[in-house]
Design an enzyme around this catalytic site. Structure first.
Site, PDB file in Angstrom:
ATOM      1  N   ASP A   1       6.276 -10.074   2.139  1.00 41.29           N
ATOM      2  CA  ASP A   1       7.477  -9.408   1.647  1.00 41.29           C
ATOM      3  C   ASP A   1       8.624 -10.404   1.571  1.00 41.29           C
ATOM      4  O   ASP A   1       9.371 -10.602   2.532  1.00 41.29           O
ATOM      5  CB  ASP A   1       7.818  -8.235   2.581  1.00 41.29           C
ATOM      6  CG  ASP A   1       9.032  -7.461   2.093  1.00 41.29           C
ATOM      7  OD1 ASP A   1       9.639  -7.876   1.085  1.00 41.29           O
ATOM      8  OD2 ASP A   1       9.370  -6.445   2.722  1.00 41.29           O
TER       9      ASP A   1
ATOM     10  N   ASN B   1       2.113   4.115   0.054  1.00 38.12           N
ATOM     11  CA  ASN B   1       2.293   3.882   1.489  1.00 38.12           C
ATOM     12  C   ASN B   1       2.895   5.089   2.203  1.00 38.12           C
ATOM     13  O   ASN B   1       3.950   5.593   1.785  1.00 38.12           O
ATOM     14  CB  ASN B   1       3.264   2.715   1.697  1.00 38.12           C
ATOM     15  CG  ASN B   1       2.631   1.371   1.439  1.00 38.12           C
ATOM     16  OD1 ASN B   1       1.531   1.281   0.899  1.00 38.12           O
ATOM     17  ND2 ASN B   1       3.316   0.320   1.837  1.00 38.12           N
TER      18      ASN B   1
ATOM     19  N   ASP C   1       1.138  -4.953   6.684  1.00 36.13           N
ATOM     20  CA  ASP C   1       2.258  -4.316   5.986  1.00 36.13           C
ATOM     21  C   ASP C   1       3.536  -5.136   6.242  1.00 36.13           C
ATOM     22  O   ASP C   1       3.852  -5.463   7.398  1.00 36.13           O
ATOM     23  CB  ASP C   1       2.414  -2.893   6.554  1.00 36.13           C
ATOM     24  CG  ASP C   1       3.373  -2.034   5.759  1.00 36.13           C
ATOM     25  OD1 ASP C   1       3.533  -2.278   4.557  1.00 36.13           O
ATOM     26  OD2 ASP C   1       3.944  -1.095   6.363  1.00 36.13           O
TER      27      ASP C   1
ATOM     28  N   SER D   1       1.821  -2.983  10.659  1.00 34.68           N
ATOM     29  CA  SER D   1       3.079  -3.729  10.488  1.00 34.68           C
ATOM     30  C   SER D   1       3.193  -4.790  11.591  1.00 34.68           C
ATOM     31  O   SER D   1       2.446  -4.752  12.583  1.00 34.68           O
ATOM     32  CB  SER D   1       4.262  -2.762  10.585  1.00 34.68           C
ATOM     33  OG  SER D   1       4.363  -2.278  11.915  1.00 34.68           O
TER      34      SER D   1
ATOM     35  N   HIS E   1       5.997   1.733  -1.889  1.00 40.24           N
ATOM     36  CA  HIS E   1       6.362   1.879  -0.474  1.00 40.24           C
ATOM     37  C   HIS E   1       7.281   3.087  -0.332  1.00 40.24           C
ATOM     38  O   HIS E   1       7.757   3.637  -1.334  1.00 40.24           O
ATOM     39  CB  HIS E   1       7.106   0.625   0.011  1.00 40.24           C
ATOM     40  CG  HIS E   1       6.198  -0.523   0.293  1.00 40.24           C
ATOM     41  ND1 HIS E   1       5.991  -1.006   1.558  1.00 40.24           N
ATOM     42  CD2 HIS E   1       5.424  -1.258  -0.539  1.00 40.24           C
ATOM     43  CE1 HIS E   1       5.135  -2.012   1.489  1.00 40.24           C
ATOM     44  NE2 HIS E   1       4.772  -2.186   0.231  1.00 40.24           N
ATOM     45  N   GLY E   2       7.556   3.460   0.909  1.00 40.70           N
ATOM     46  CA  GLY E   2       8.540   4.512   1.156  1.00 40.70           C
ATOM     47  C   GLY E   2       8.182   5.802   0.458  1.00 40.70           C
ATOM     48  O   GLY E   2       9.047   6.480  -0.104  1.00 40.70           O
TER      49      GLY E   2
HETATM   50  O1  G3H Z   1       7.559   0.215   6.050  1.00 39.19           O
HETATM   51  C1  G3H Z   1       7.376   0.039   7.259  1.00 39.19           C
HETATM   52  C2  G3H Z   1       6.400   0.844   8.012  1.00 39.19           C
HETATM   53  O2  G3H Z   1       6.718   2.208   8.013  1.00 39.19           O
HETATM   54  C3  G3H Z   1       6.194   0.291   9.370  1.00 39.19           C
HETATM   55  O3  G3H Z   1       7.234   0.595  10.232  1.00 39.19           O
HETATM   56  O4  G3H Z   1       7.856  -1.634  11.201  1.00 39.19           O
HETATM   57  O5  G3H Z   1       8.429   0.560  12.364  1.00 39.19           O
HETATM   58  O6  G3H Z   1       6.043  -0.254  12.271  1.00 39.19           O
HETATM   59  P1  G3H Z   1       7.408  -0.240  11.605  1.00 39.19           P
HETATM   60  P1  13P Z   2       7.532   5.922   4.554  1.00 34.59           P
HETATM   61  O1  13P Z   2       8.595   5.569   5.559  1.00 34.59           O
HETATM   62  O2  13P Z   2       8.079   6.665   3.399  1.00 34.59           O
HETATM   63  O3  13P Z   2       6.346   6.580   5.168  1.00 34.59           O
HETATM   64  O4  13P Z   2       6.996   4.512   3.937  1.00 34.59           O
HETATM   65  C1  13P Z   2       6.088   3.727   4.657  1.00 34.59           C
HETATM   66  C2  13P Z   2       5.912   2.372   4.073  1.00 34.59           C
HETATM   67  O5  13P Z   2       6.350   2.055   2.988  1.00 34.59           O
HETATM   68  C3  13P Z   2       5.142   1.401   4.861  1.00 34.59           C
HETATM   69  O6  13P Z   2       5.156   0.137   4.296  1.00 34.59           O
HETATM   70 ZN    ZN Z   3       6.988  -0.367   3.265  1.00 36.16          ZN
END
Ligand code: G3H
Ligand code: 13P
Ligand code: ZN
Length: 311
Positions: free
Chosen positions: A104, A256, A82, A50, A213-214
């Protein structure tokens, strides 16, 4: 094999009715834990970074760790940005050796999302890099992704064909009820995914790879381990594994996972330090965190993704 883009991986995954795990990486132990599991189960994998991870660990460290992982394992590995939030960030990652990027633009008005995504696709494709776009907004809070439940919206299947045709994206993240972070549903709430939307998207885009995602399940054993060893995490419910497995058997080719890795790493470290209060060598407690990461990834490959033996 050099690090690869996602084209071939997704084609095989779509045809085979399985999905590739896309795991967020922030440090060496996370990379090593993921790769240990993928090696043992001979699974392809996407390691994703990310904007926040890039700020934390620096592009060169992350890039070279992923190169090392590929050299050491010989597995098909894609290095993916990401939640890229600008053309400049995507360009930086493409110029710096990433093989896949996400732009995104899901929070933007539709036409602006199309224009920004197309700009990234044009640059990425000229460099052999694949692009993931997003339509619809997931709820949830992470470092640089913050969408309240009221602002979340399901993907409109009527838009997907126009979006994919006009932008040229290689895969599309859609919102069907998953959300980011460890607190997706409150105790008592019933997780539900809109498989009707996924099916409509599939009908409009036959053979086209979809991204979820998520998709952490917020594995209860790690939440319990964190709390047993001094943590104070509120109970939470994630996405049920059988729903993810169903999505993987449909058009979803990339799932993800970040939060489950965070929980596993923290649980391993907390347990180690609670049981060994005299330890202060990071290699001792990080090794236990890393072992938990491998355990989670192995579990996902076998129970959610179905990517075992597909490398
Ligand atoms: O969807 C986002 C990912 O879980 C990355 O999270 O921006 O805290 O590294 P972060
Ligand atoms: P989670 O928070 O469910 O692990 O999702 C991660 C994600 O979508 C990263 O882009
Ligand atoms: Zn995500």
């Amino acid at each position: 094999m050099p690090i690869v883009n996602t084209k071939e991986m997704f084609k095989k995954a779509y045809e085979g009715g399985y999905a590739i795990g896309a795991f967020n990486v922030n440090n060496m132990e996370i990379v090593q834990g993921i790769i240990a599991a993928c090696k043992e189960l001979n699974s392809p994998v996407i390691l994703q970074v990310s904007g926040g991870a890039r700020k934390y660990a620096h592009h060169a460290y992350l890039y070279n760790m992923v190169k090392a992982a590929e050299e050491e394992s010989g597995l098909p590995i894609a290095l993916h940005l990401d939640h890229g939030n600008s053309f400049e960030l995507c360009k930086d990652c493409i110029d710096g050796g990433f093989t896949s990027v996400m732009i995104d633009g899901s929070h933007l008005p539709y036409e602006e999302n199309v224009a920004l995504t197309k700009k990234v696709v044009d640059y990425a494709h000229a460099h052999g890099v694949t692009v993931e776009g997003e339509l619809g907004q997931l709820a949830g809070i992470e470092d640089e992704v913050n969408v309240s439940a009221e602002n979340a919206s399901y993907t409109d299947p009527d838009q997907v064909q126009d979006f994919v045709t006009r932008t040229g994206v290689d895969s599309l993240a859609i919102a069907i009820g998953t959300s980011h972070g460890a607190f997706k549903f409150k105790p008592g709430q019933k997780p539900q995914l809109r498989f009707d939307i996924l099916q409509e998207v599939m009908d409009r885009l036959p053979g086209f790879p979809i991204v979820l995602h998520g998709a952490s399940s917020v594995m209860p054993e790690y939440v319990a381990q964190i709390n047993e060893f001094g943590g104070q995490m509120a109970d939470a419910i994630g996405i049920p594994e059988d729903m993810l497995r169903q999505a993987a058997s449909m058009a979803v080719c990339k799932i993800n996972v970040d939060s489950d890795l965070r929980l596993a790493l923290t649980a391993g470290i907390r347990k180690h330090l609670a049981e060994n209060p005299g330890h202060f060598d990071p290699r001792q407690y990080l090794a236990d965190g890393r072992a938990n990461i491998a355990e989670v990834v192995s579990h996902k490959i076998k129970n959610v993704l179905g990517s075992e033996g597909k490398a």
